[in-house]
Scaffold this motif. Structure first.
Motif, mmCIF file in Angstrom:
data_model
loop_
_atom_site.group_PDB
_atom_site.id
_atom_site.type_symbol
_atom_site.label_atom_id
_atom_site.label_comp_id
_atom_site.label_asym_id
_atom_site.label_seq_id
_atom_site.Cartn_x
_atom_site.Cartn_y
_atom_site.Cartn_z
ATOM 1 N N ALA A 56 35.483 -1.047 43.355
ATOM 2 C CA ALA A 56 36.657 -0.397 43.940
ATOM 3 C C ALA A 56 37.157 0.773 43.102
ATOM 4 N N GLU A 57 36.537 1.005 41.923
ATOM 5 C CA GLU A 57 36.931 2.157 41.121
ATOM 6 C C GLU A 57 35.700 2.906 40.620
ATOM 7 N N ALA A 58 35.882 4.205 40.405
ATOM 8 C CA ALA A 58 34.788 5.060 39.952
ATOM 9 C C ALA A 58 34.366 4.676 38.534
ATOM 10 N N ASP A 59 33.132 5.002 38.213
ATOM 11 C CA ASP A 59 32.615 4.862 36.858
ATOM 12 C C ASP A 59 31.898 6.172 36.541
ATOM 13 N N ARG A 60 31.390 6.301 35.355
ATOM 14 C CA ARG A 60 30.722 7.539 34.949
ATOM 15 C C ARG A 60 29.553 7.202 34.040
ATOM 16 N N LEU A 61 28.395 7.756 34.360
ATOM 17 C CA LEU A 61 27.233 7.668 33.476
ATOM 18 C C LEU A 61 27.477 8.686 32.375
ATOM 19 N N VAL A 62 27.735 8.219 31.146
ATOM 20 C CA VAL A 62 28.132 9.138 30.074
ATOM 21 C C VAL A 62 27.001 9.494 29.119
ATOM 22 N N SER A 63 25.981 8.642 29.017
ATOM 23 C CA SER A 63 24.861 9.002 28.152
ATOM 24 C C SER A 63 23.632 8.177 28.492
ATOM 25 N N ILE A 64 22.494 8.705 28.047
ATOM 26 C CA ILE A 64 21.209 8.031 28.202
ATOM 27 C C ILE A 64 20.450 8.234 26.903
ATOM 28 N N THR A 65 19.871 7.167 26.387
ATOM 29 C CA THR A 65 19.016 7.276 25.216
ATOM 30 C C THR A 65 17.649 6.696 25.556
ATOM 31 N N ALA A 66 16.626 7.287 24.969
ATOM 32 C CA ALA A 66 15.248 6.824 25.161
ATOM 33 C C ALA A 66 14.456 7.197 23.910
ATOM 34 N N ALA A 67 14.733 6.490 22.819
ATOM 35 C CA ALA A 67 14.206 6.853 21.501
ATOM 36 C C ALA A 67 12.685 6.938 21.433
ATOM 37 N N ASP A 68 11.974 6.183 22.265
ATOM 38 C CA ASP A 68 10.510 6.225 22.219
ATOM 39 C C ASP A 68 9.940 7.528 22.755
ATOM 40 N N VAL A 69 10.706 8.235 23.603
ATOM 41 C CA VAL A 69 10.163 9.451 24.218
ATOM 42 C C VAL A 69 10.913 10.729 23.849
ATOM 43 N N SER A 70 12.209 10.626 23.502
ATOM 44 C CA SER A 70 12.977 11.834 23.208
ATOM 45 C C SER A 70 14.228 11.488 22.406
ATOM 46 N N ASP A 71 14.568 12.362 21.464
ATOM 47 C CA ASP A 71 15.808 12.193 20.713
ATOM 48 C C ASP A 71 16.950 12.971 21.346
ATOM 49 N N ASP A 72 16.671 13.685 22.432
ATOM 50 C CA ASP A 72 17.680 14.509 23.105
ATOM 51 C C ASP A 72 17.529 14.326 24.614
ATOM 52 N N VAL A 73 18.355 13.438 25.174
ATOM 53 C CA VAL A 73 18.317 13.172 26.611
ATOM 54 C C VAL A 73 19.604 13.727 27.209
ATOM 55 N N GLN A 74 19.457 14.563 28.227
ATOM 56 C CA GLN A 74 20.599 15.250 28.828
ATOM 57 C C GLN A 74 20.665 14.975 30.324
ATOM 58 N N THR A 131 24.411 4.347 29.491
ATOM 59 C CA THR A 131 25.751 3.949 29.079
ATOM 60 C C THR A 131 26.757 4.483 30.089
ATOM 61 N N PHE A 132 27.526 3.554 30.654
ATOM 62 C CA PHE A 132 28.565 3.897 31.613
ATOM 63 C C PHE A 132 29.925 3.754 30.949
ATOM 64 N N GLU A 133 30.848 4.599 31.362
ATOM 65 C CA GLU A 133 32.181 4.622 30.779
ATOM 66 C C GLU A 133 32.880 3.259 30.877
ATOM 67 N N LYS A 134 32.795 2.610 32.025
ATOM 68 C CA LYS A 134 33.501 1.343 32.240
ATOM 69 C C LYS A 134 32.569 0.133 32.199
ATOM 70 N N ALA A 135 31.435 0.222 32.840
ATOM 71 C CA ALA A 135 30.542 -0.939 32.952
ATOM 72 C C ALA A 135 29.811 -1.249 31.653
ATOM 73 N N GLY A 136 29.657 -0.260 30.766
ATOM 74 C CA GLY A 136 28.969 -0.488 29.501
ATOM 75 C C GLY A 136 27.520 -0.046 29.536
ATOM 76 N N LYS A 137 26.672 -0.746 28.780
ATOM 77 C CA LYS A 137 25.273 -0.350 28.595
ATOM 78 C C LYS A 137 24.323 -1.277 29.330
ATOM 79 N N ILE A 138 23.208 -0.684 29.744
ATOM 80 C CA ILE A 138 22.133 -1.469 30.342
ATOM 81 C C ILE A 138 20.791 -0.831 29.968
ATOM 82 N N ASP A 139 19.824 -1.672 29.619
ATOM 83 C CA ASP A 139 18.459 -1.211 29.353
ATOM 84 C C ASP A 139 17.679 -1.223 30.655
#
Length: 166
Positions: A56-74, A131-139
């Motif tokens: 019922a409320e918005a969330d935001r995808l704030v970051s993505i990490t993928a250390a095995d393939v890139s140190d800079d994910v945008q 990583t989501f602003e409200k929901a947290g992290k998921i692999d």
């Protein structure tokens, strides 16, 4: 006969489960994180998925990490401005409105894996953390699919974004 039918049904269900590539975090559903195969020496790769917010409320995808393939994910957005296709980084992430589905795809919102450490090979997969602003992290696992040979830049090509030679 019943045994054969039961076996066929079981195989069909296991095959559909194998093709299912979904992840759930609270009210968010992440469907089919994927990338395209890249060429040797290609500096970047693209990432695509669909995120559905059943809350019922918005969330935001704030970051993505993928250390095995890139140190800079945008996270990026492509849009046409004055008949010119432009791409810009989204440093504040991507909003996932309540009750909405957001599609990250070639030619629109998408993920960029910058300065990739090795080519993305069709049939392989790699781990990433969303990583989501409200929901947290998921692999999640990004499945690497075939590049579309002959596709024009931004039309399902391997997400190479030649201008990203950083």
């Amino acid at each position: 006969m019943k045994r054969i039918l039961a076996t066929v049904v079981a195989l069909a269900l296991s095959a559909s489960a194998a093709f299912a590539h979904d992840f759930t975090l609270g009210n968010l559903e992440i469907h089919h994180p994927a990338s395209k195969a890249t060429l040797p020496g290609q500096p970047v790769g693209g990432g695509f998925m669909t995120i559905t917010n059943k809350g019922a409320e918005a969330d935001r995808l704030v970051s993505i990490t993928a250390a095995d393939v890139s140190d800079d994910v945008q996270m990026h957005e492509m849009a046409v401005e004055n008949d010119v296709m432009k791409m810009r980084q989204l440093p504040d992430g991507i909003e996932i409105p309540a009750g909405a589905k957001v599609e990250l795809k070639s030619g629109g919102l998408h993920v960029m894996f910058m300065k990739i450490k090795h080519p993305f090979k069709e049939g392989e997969k790699f781990k990433a953390t969303l990583t989501f602003e409200k929901a947290g992290k998921i692999d999640v696992d990004f499945k690497i699919e075939a590049a579309k040979p002959g596709a024009a830049h931004g039309e399902g090509a391997s997400g190479n974004h030649e201008g990203h030679q950083q």
